[in-house]
Scaffold this motif. Structure first.
Motif, PDB file in Angstrom:
ATOM      1  N   ALA A   1      -4.231   2.081   7.714  1.00 63.13           N
ATOM      2  CA  ALA A   1      -4.279   2.819   6.534  1.00 63.13           C
ATOM      3  C   ALA A   1      -4.514   4.268   6.874  1.00 63.13           C
ATOM      4  O   ALA A   1      -3.964   4.951   6.149  1.00 63.13           O
ATOM      5  CB  ALA A   1      -5.323   2.357   5.733  1.00 63.13           C
TER       6      ALA A   1
ATOM      7  N   TRP B   1       0.771  -1.020  -0.126  1.00 68.82           N
ATOM      8  CA  TRP B   1      -0.185  -0.029  -0.102  1.00 68.82           C
ATOM      9  C   TRP B   1       1.004   1.224   0.098  1.00 68.82           C
ATOM     10  O   TRP B   1       0.497   2.399  -0.795  1.00 68.82           O
ATOM     11  CB  TRP B   1      -0.796  -0.039   1.350  1.00 68.82           C
ATOM     12  CG  TRP B   1      -2.026   1.014   1.259  1.00 68.82           C
ATOM     13  CD1 TRP B   1      -2.205   2.152   2.021  1.00 68.82           C
ATOM     14  CD2 TRP B   1      -3.082   1.244   0.097  1.00 68.82           C
ATOM     15  NE1 TRP B   1      -3.157   2.918   1.578  1.00 68.82           N
ATOM     16  CE2 TRP B   1      -3.681   2.454   0.400  1.00 68.82           C
ATOM     17  CE3 TRP B   1      -3.327   0.761  -0.735  1.00 68.82           C
ATOM     18  CZ2 TRP B   1      -4.870   2.701  -0.291  1.00 68.82           C
ATOM     19  CZ3 TRP B   1      -4.641   0.647  -1.528  1.00 68.82           C
ATOM     20  CH2 TRP B   1      -5.235   1.995  -1.291  1.00 68.82           C
TER      21      TRP B   1
ATOM     22  N   PRO C   1      -6.097  -1.644   0.876  1.00 69.64           N
ATOM     23  CA  PRO C   1      -5.761  -0.782   1.949  1.00 69.64           C
ATOM     24  C   PRO C   1      -5.640  -1.684   3.217  1.00 69.64           C
ATOM     25  O   PRO C   1      -6.081  -2.617   3.277  1.00 69.64           O
ATOM     26  CB  PRO C   1      -6.821   0.271   2.318  1.00 69.64           C
ATOM     27  CG  PRO C   1      -7.761   0.351   0.906  1.00 69.64           C
ATOM     28  CD  PRO C   1      -7.336  -0.979   0.320  1.00 69.64           C
TER      29      PRO C   1
ATOM     30  N   THR D   1      -3.647  -5.238  -4.408  1.00 64.98           N
ATOM     31  CA  THR D   1      -3.299  -4.224  -3.481  1.00 64.98           C
ATOM     32  C   THR D   1      -4.546  -3.497  -2.954  1.00 64.98           C
ATOM     33  O   THR D   1      -5.237  -3.175  -3.487  1.00 64.98           O
ATOM     34  CB  THR D   1      -2.485  -3.121  -4.324  1.00 64.98           C
ATOM     35  OG1 THR D   1      -1.197  -3.816  -4.981  1.00 64.98           O
ATOM     36  CG2 THR D   1      -2.218  -2.045  -3.386  1.00 64.98           C
TER      37      THR D   1
ATOM     38  N   THR E   1      -6.357   1.366  -9.033  1.00 64.09           N
ATOM     39  CA  THR E   1      -4.938   0.352  -8.764  1.00 64.09           C
ATOM     40  C   THR E   1      -4.583  -0.327 -10.195  1.00 64.09           C
ATOM     41  O   THR E   1      -5.409  -0.772 -10.841  1.00 64.09           O
ATOM     42  CB  THR E   1      -5.741  -0.802  -7.834  1.00 64.09           C
ATOM     43  OG1 THR E   1      -6.084  -0.249  -6.753  1.00 64.09           O
ATOM     44  CG2 THR E   1      -4.576  -2.009  -7.710  1.00 64.09           C
TER      45      THR E   1
END
Length: 358
Positions: free
Chosen positions: A307, A87, A301, A299, A292
């Motif tokens: 996050a 992330w 969070p 991928t 993304t």
């Protein structure tokens, strides 16, 4: 004209509750709302215990009226180093744009009330009139102890199933949070299927099937909205976005400017800012984080609030350069209806609009 129901009678309030809004609500805001006859609120989920105690004491010095203290009851984060690293790599271009590199690691910045014994004891000592729970519930033992201390309890539900759990656990009233609402969605399990019920549908279902008072929350910005919520059977209406532009709130100038601009027309429910579903004004961070690349489809969070640490660090770097494109500007779908008024004046305006609409 105060509607007679168990909630407003018990608290001696008009049917207006200011949402807790951790990071935005202040003692000055909560006290002004309470002094005007509503129920002011503090969100302490993002505060240390000493800071939370000071906020409660400061609010009590500003009002003799009831106010609410809200805590986060999320499950502690399940850490995943690989996921967190991926992330940060995804956000790296934004960190570099802001003049730096992403951090080597992230922190679990908020401790859940479900495991915070010190915060629990602090609430028993300070005894605010109301304590509310978001993201879930503490143990039945803790709820019972708070109620035995004379504290009235509220909990957020986004579904009938959550409301049933709240009622079974012994909480006094339910905040029915519709999908329109700004800020963090109060769902108990962010991975569970979410029917995304509107405020009006959720309120009607809970009023019909629950024995507890129901508070409508989500998309309510004026007296007409309060009237509609009460007509659906709610005992009170909770408003959050409506109070952000009040001078007593802690919203910074970037937040205020965005909320007053055309950008308030576009909000997004997303998990990319904090790791949990939350509605905020669409910005470059959301667009980037949700876009993304094909090679990074896995991928996602990290868990909440890990996050959120990445978002806060990125925003701090960007703010140092004078821009706020990476800030979490939480707002509901009614954001364009926000008004810039002192909190007490806004409550009086809301009450007058409600009375005029009846």
């Amino acid at each position: 004209m105060t509607p007679s129901n168990p909630l407003t009678d018990r608290l001696s309030i008009q049917p207006i509750i200011q949402a807790p809004m951790a990071g935005v609500a202040t003692p000055e805001l909560a006290a002004a709302v309470s002094n005007a006859g509503g129920l002011g609120s503090l969100g302490i989920g993002a505060s240390g215990v000493d800071q939370a105690r000071a906020m409660i004491e400061q609010t009590r010095a500003l009002t003799s009226r009831p106010f609410n203290v809200n805590v986060f009851c999320h499950a502690p984060a399940l850490r995943d180093a690989a996921r967190e690293s991926a992330w940060l790599a995804h956000l790296a271009p934004l960190f570099r744009e802001s003049g730096g590199e992403p951090p080597a690691e992230l922190d679990e910045i908020y401790r859940s009330f479900v495991e915070d014994d010190i915060a629990f004891e602090m609430l028993l000592e300070t005894r605010p009139t109301v304590v509310s729970f978001h993201f879930g519930l503490p143990s039945e033992t803790r709820i019972r102890a708070l109620r035995e201390a004379g504290i009235y309890t509220l909990a957020t539900a986004t579904s009938l199933q959550e409301a049933r759990t709240i009622q079974a656990r012994g909480v006094d009233a339910i905040v029915a949070q519709g999908f329109e609402a700004g800020g963090h969605r109060g769902c108990f399990d962010p991975q569970a299927e979410d029917e995304r019920l509107s405020t009006s549908v959720l309120v009607r279902r809970l009023v019909k099937e629950m024995a507890l008072p129901v508070i409508a929350a989500g998309g309510i910005m004026d007296g007409q909205g309060i009237r509609s919520a009460l007509a659906l059977g709610a005992s009170a209406a909770q408003l959050g976005t409506a109070f952000i532009l009040c001078p007593e709130s802690a919203a910074n100038e970037g937040y205020r400017s965005t909320l007053k601009s055309e950008r308030a027309e576009m909000t997004r429910m997303t998990s990319v800012l904090s790791g949990r579903p939350a509605r905020g004004i669409l910005n470059r961070l959301i667009r980037h984080a949700e876009a993304t690349p094909e090679a990074m489809l896995e991928t996602t969070p990290p868990a909440y609030p890990v996050a959120y640490d990445a978002t806060k660090r990125l925003n701090a770097a960007a703010a140092g350069l004078g821009h706020h494109e990476f800030a979490a500007h939480w707002a509901g779908q009614g954001a364009p209806l926000a008004r810039e008024l002192p909190a007490g004046e806004l409550v009086n305006r809301l009450l007058q609009e409600w009375r005029d609409a009846t």
